[in-house]
Design an enzyme around this catalytic site. Sequence first.
Site, PDB file in Angstrom:
ATOM      1  N   GLY A 137      47.656  50.809  25.542  1.00 20.00           N
ATOM      2  CA  GLY A 137      46.687  50.022  24.786  1.00 20.00           C
ATOM      3  C   GLY A 137      47.455  49.145  23.824  1.00 20.00           C
ATOM      4  N   GLU A 138      46.954  49.013  22.631  1.00 18.06           N
ATOM      5  CA  GLU A 138      47.623  48.207  21.604  1.00 18.06           C
ATOM      6  C   GLU A 138      48.197  49.155  20.555  1.00 18.06           C
ATOM      7  OE1 GLU A 138      49.392  46.179  19.267  1.00 18.06           O
ATOM      8  OE2 GLU A 138      48.700  45.043  21.010  1.00 18.06           O
ATOM      9  N   SER A 139      49.512  49.309  20.574  1.00 19.94           N
ATOM     10  CA  SER A 139      50.154  50.353  19.761  1.00 19.94           C
ATOM     11  C   SER A 139      49.926  50.174  18.260  1.00 19.94           C
ATOM     12  CB  SER A 139      51.655  50.422  20.058  1.00 19.94           C
ATOM     13  OG  SER A 139      52.288  49.204  19.720  1.00 19.94           O
TER      14      SER A 139
ATOM     15  N   CYS B 120      53.176  53.783  27.712  1.00 19.70           N
ATOM     16  CA  CYS B 120      53.277  52.404  27.236  1.00 19.70           C
ATOM     17  C   CYS B 120      53.144  52.353  25.711  1.00 19.70           C
ATOM     18  CB  CYS B 120      52.241  51.530  27.957  1.00 19.70           C
ATOM     19  SG  CYS B 120      52.547  49.753  27.814  1.00 19.70           S
TER      20      CYS B 120
ATOM     21  N   ARG C 170      59.350  46.233  22.607  1.00 21.26           N
ATOM     22  CA  ARG C 170      57.986  45.954  23.080  1.00 21.26           C
ATOM     23  C   ARG C 170      57.985  44.691  23.939  1.00 21.26           C
ATOM     24  NH1 ARG C 170      53.514  46.354  18.469  1.00 21.26           N
ATOM     25  NH2 ARG C 170      53.383  44.226  19.192  1.00 21.26           N
TER      26      ARG C 170
ATOM     27  N   ILE D 298      52.273  46.676  32.476  1.00 23.67           N
ATOM     28  CA  ILE D 298      51.421  45.702  31.782  1.00 23.67           C
ATOM     29  C   ILE D 298      51.948  45.556  30.355  1.00 23.67           C
ATOM     30  CG2 ILE D 298      49.068  45.138  31.040  1.00 23.67           C
ATOM     31  CD1 ILE D 298      48.115  47.165  33.239  1.00 23.67           C
ATOM     32  N   ARG D 299      52.532  44.411  30.057  1.00 22.21           N
ATOM     33  CA  ARG D 299      53.150  44.200  28.735  1.00 22.21           C
ATOM     34  C   ARG D 299      54.021  45.405  28.375  1.00 22.21           C
ATOM     35  NH1 ARG D 299      48.945  43.020  24.272  1.00 22.21           N
ATOM     36  NH2 ARG D 299      50.852  42.767  23.085  1.00 22.21           N
TER      37      ARG D 299
ATOM     38  N   HIS E  61      51.937  52.538  33.650  1.00 23.14           N
ATOM     39  CA  HIS E  61      50.603  53.143  33.537  1.00 23.14           C
ATOM     40  C   HIS E  61      50.279  54.018  34.749  1.00 23.14           C
ATOM     41  CE1 HIS E  61      48.949  50.869  30.042  1.00 23.14           C
ATOM     42  NE2 HIS E  61      49.946  50.057  30.359  1.00 23.14           N
TER      43      HIS E  61
ATOM     44  N   GLU F  91      48.001  56.163  35.076  1.00 19.34           N
ATOM     45  CA  GLU F  91      46.548  56.369  35.224  1.00 19.34           C
ATOM     46  C   GLU F  91      45.882  55.255  36.028  1.00 19.34           C
ATOM     47  OE1 GLU F  91      46.826  53.562  31.820  1.00 19.34           O
ATOM     48  OE2 GLU F  91      48.024  55.234  32.548  1.00 19.34           O
TER      49      GLU F  91
END
Length: 205
Positions: A54-56, A86, A118, A147-148, A183, A185
């Site tokens: 997600g967004e850390s 991630c 990152r 993803i990123r 990821h 999942e």
Amino acid sequence: MSLTVGVLAIQGDVHENITSTQRAIKELGVEGSVIGVKTSEEISKLDGLIIPGGESTTIGQLSLVNSSLKIIKEKIEQGMPVLGICAGMIMLSKTANDRVVGKTDQPLLDLLDIKLERNSFGRQKESFEANISMNSIDIPKFNGVFIRAPSVSDTGSGVEVLAKFNEKIIAVKKGNMLGVAFHPELTEDVSLHKYFINLIKKSRN
């Protein structure tokens, strides 16, 4: 013995991780439940925790505000297994820099002795999939969804490198802590989630 596995449900791929973990538990024939957790009270009852992608920065800030960051750190230090995916791996680390903006001022758990970059493989539009291998944990082939994604630029003592891609470190383990840049999942393959469930089982014995 019934396991209680939590997925930190503040932001990110919460539902996907709950589903993958439920499948892993079922395929292993283990008795256990998987729940989304936010509060210190919920986290204190867990046998294992997944910090999802997600967004850390957001996950860190909100965890700080509701005091869950403190209990997460305490539980991990007491031996609770944790899987950081991630953003979750960024959260576990001691140092995180961004490839584009440099040093980031974000709350970190400061537990896993790694230096982390990152957005190491580029931004959202540069997302990709690649076959990777984690032979030391008996996963010879896994479809990594990036993803990123971050990468690990340096590891401290006792940190085991589980996988690399293009010479960049993308999966690490130290004791009860597991961090991956991709990821798991987002694939049908639950072998990494199964490995994590077995890690939790061992910690309970």
